[in-house]
Design a protein around this motif. Sequence first.
Motif, PDB file in Angstrom:
ATOM      1  N   VAL A 187     -62.015 -94.746 -37.291  1.00  0.00           N
ATOM      2  CA  VAL A 187     -61.644 -93.324 -37.334  1.00  0.00           C
ATOM      3  C   VAL A 187     -62.089 -92.564 -36.091  1.00  0.00           C
ATOM      4  N   LEU A 188     -63.062 -93.115 -35.346  1.00  0.00           N
ATOM      5  CA  LEU A 188     -63.550 -92.461 -34.130  1.00  0.00           C
ATOM      6  C   LEU A 188     -62.943 -93.150 -32.905  1.00  0.00           C
ATOM      7  N   PRO A 189     -61.951 -92.563 -32.268  1.00  0.00           N
ATOM      8  CA  PRO A 189     -61.295 -93.219 -31.130  1.00  0.00           C
ATOM      9  C   PRO A 189     -62.154 -93.247 -29.872  1.00  0.00           C
ATOM     10  N   ASN A 190     -63.065 -92.300 -29.740  1.00  0.00           N
ATOM     11  CA  ASN A 190     -63.867 -92.177 -28.520  1.00  0.00           C
ATOM     12  C   ASN A 190     -65.238 -92.797 -28.749  1.00  0.00           C
ATOM     13  N   LYS A 191     -65.331 -94.099 -28.485  1.00  0.00           N
ATOM     14  CA  LYS A 191     -66.584 -94.816 -28.723  1.00  0.00           C
ATOM     15  C   LYS A 191     -67.239 -95.217 -27.402  1.00  0.00           C
ATOM     16  N   PRO A 192     -68.579 -95.236 -27.351  1.00  0.00           N
ATOM     17  CA  PRO A 192     -69.272 -95.582 -26.108  1.00  0.00           C
ATOM     18  C   PRO A 192     -69.158 -97.070 -25.787  1.00  0.00           C
ATOM     19  N   GLN A 193     -69.291 -97.407 -24.507  1.00  0.00           N
ATOM     20  CA  GLN A 193     -69.210 -98.798 -24.087  1.00  0.00           C
ATOM     21  C   GLN A 193     -70.306 -99.630 -24.749  1.00  0.00           C
ATOM     22  N   ALA A 194     -71.458 -99.027 -24.982  1.00  0.00           N
ATOM     23  CA  ALA A 194     -72.566 -99.754 -25.610  1.00  0.00           C
ATOM     24  C   ALA A 194     -72.187-100.260 -26.996  1.00  0.00           C
ATOM     25  N   TRP A 195     -71.352 -99.506 -27.695  1.00  0.00           N
ATOM     26  CA  TRP A 195     -70.896 -99.931 -29.024  1.00  0.00           C
ATOM     27  C   TRP A 195     -69.968-101.145 -28.895  1.00  0.00           C
ATOM     28  N   TYR A 196     -69.040-101.079 -27.958  1.00  0.00           N
ATOM     29  CA  TYR A 196     -68.134-102.213 -27.746  1.00  0.00           C
ATOM     30  C   TYR A 196     -68.913-103.470 -27.337  1.00  0.00           C
ATOM     31  N   ASP A 197     -69.926-103.282 -26.511  1.00  0.00           N
ATOM     32  CA  ASP A 197     -70.746-104.419 -26.084  1.00  0.00           C
ATOM     33  C   ASP A 197     -71.471-105.045 -27.274  1.00  0.00           C
TER      34      ASP A 197
ATOM     35  N   SER B 147     -71.282 -91.213 -31.799  1.00  0.00           N
ATOM     36  CA  SER B 147     -71.621 -89.904 -32.353  1.00  0.00           C
ATOM     37  C   SER B 147     -70.471 -89.366 -33.185  1.00  0.00           C
ATOM     38  N   TRP B 148     -70.810 -88.758 -34.316  1.00  0.00           N
ATOM     39  CA  TRP B 148     -69.792 -88.147 -35.171  1.00  0.00           C
ATOM     40  C   TRP B 148     -69.307 -86.815 -34.604  1.00  0.00           C
ATOM     41  N   GLN B 149     -69.882 -86.370 -33.498  1.00  0.00           N
ATOM     42  CA  GLN B 149     -69.353 -85.207 -32.801  1.00  0.00           C
ATOM     43  C   GLN B 149     -68.129 -85.573 -31.974  1.00  0.00           C
TER      44      GLN B 149
ATOM     45  N   VAL C 180     -80.225 -80.748 -42.789  1.00  0.00           N
ATOM     46  CA  VAL C 180     -81.129 -81.899 -42.772  1.00  0.00           C
ATOM     47  C   VAL C 180     -80.815 -82.938 -41.711  1.00  0.00           C
ATOM     48  N   PHE C 181     -79.570 -82.968 -41.192  1.00  0.00           N
ATOM     49  CA  PHE C 181     -79.199 -83.988 -40.215  1.00  0.00           C
ATOM     50  C   PHE C 181     -79.014 -83.391 -38.825  1.00  0.00           C
ATOM     51  N   PRO C 182     -79.276 -84.179 -37.770  1.00  0.00           N
ATOM     52  CA  PRO C 182     -78.990 -83.721 -36.406  1.00  0.00           C
ATOM     53  C   PRO C 182     -77.479 -83.585 -36.208  1.00  0.00           C
ATOM     54  N   PRO C 183     -77.030 -82.752 -35.267  1.00  0.00           N
ATOM     55  CA  PRO C 183     -75.600 -82.464 -35.098  1.00  0.00           C
ATOM     56  C   PRO C 183     -74.724 -83.697 -34.907  1.00  0.00           C
ATOM     57  N   GLU C 184     -75.242 -84.728 -34.201  1.00  0.00           N
ATOM     58  CA  GLU C 184     -74.409 -85.902 -33.921  1.00  0.00           C
ATOM     59  C   GLU C 184     -74.122 -86.741 -35.161  1.00  0.00           C
ATOM     60  N   GLU C 185     -74.779 -86.418 -36.280  1.00  0.00           N
ATOM     61  CA  GLU C 185     -74.566 -87.162 -37.509  1.00  0.00           C
ATOM     62  C   GLU C 185     -73.646 -86.432 -38.491  1.00  0.00           C
ATOM     63  N   VAL C 186     -73.178 -85.239 -38.119  1.00  0.00           N
ATOM     64  CA  VAL C 186     -72.414 -84.417 -39.061  1.00  0.00           C
ATOM     65  C   VAL C 186     -70.984 -84.213 -38.563  1.00  0.00           C
ATOM     66  N   LEU C 187     -70.030 -84.642 -39.370  1.00  0.00           N
ATOM     67  CA  LEU C 187     -68.615 -84.435 -39.063  1.00  0.00           C
ATOM     68  C   LEU C 187     -68.267 -82.963 -39.252  1.00  0.00           C
TER      69      LEU C 187
END
Length: 226
Positions: free
Chosen positions: A200-210, A157-159, A24-31
């Motif tokens: 828990v997600l160490p690799n976050k996009p710059q847009a999130w930090y902004d 993304s949870w990927q 039911v969920f797109p790949p980026e939403e599934v751990l």
Amino acid sequence: MEYHRITNIADPYFKQMHELMQTVFPPEEVLAYEDWAEPLQDPGIRVFVAIHEGAVVGATEYRYYDDMQVAMTDFTIIGREGLGIGPFLVKRRTQDLLALVGRNGGQLRGMFAEIYNPYLAQDHSFGGVKPMDPFVRREVLAHLGYRKLELAYVHPSWQQDGAAVQELDLGFMPFGADADEQAAIPAQLISTFLETYYEVLPNKPQAWYDMVAQLKQRDQVKLLPL
């Protein structure tokens, strides 16, 4: 239906739940399957499935942050129509959450949720299950009392590939006697919550930090209709 808590990936119902999530969920939403091992053992993370005739037909994950007195609905999955899965999950989840808050001697301020923006997520079929349609989900959440926070929301993304996911709004459902009249919540509460939730997600996009940095410059964030 049975409301069953999963605390280990060895639980036979976990495999069914994870397959339902992938449907039911797109790949980026599934751990990833194996990455669930540690979170499931965290007492603050509550993962439950609805079992009907031996099969997982729905699921929900949520957590409570005692220090902030807020909760987060990670996901709610309705796998079949016509079984009353949605009302069943909401009722049992609320009962469990309020019992948890009571055991901690706290008071629930409200509950966050990431809510699909149907105008941005039109291409997702959500497994062909109509109750999971983003238009339907959004309307149901509005009826429950969720409102949209006034910010351009992005999440990692949870990927764990550092991609920015921008198809959702961040919603909040206030609790308490004056919940309907509450017009805004502190921006600091949102930024603290997001930093904690996505730690828990160490690799976050710059847009999130902004986005988080901008929240820290604000006082209040309005609650808008969904």
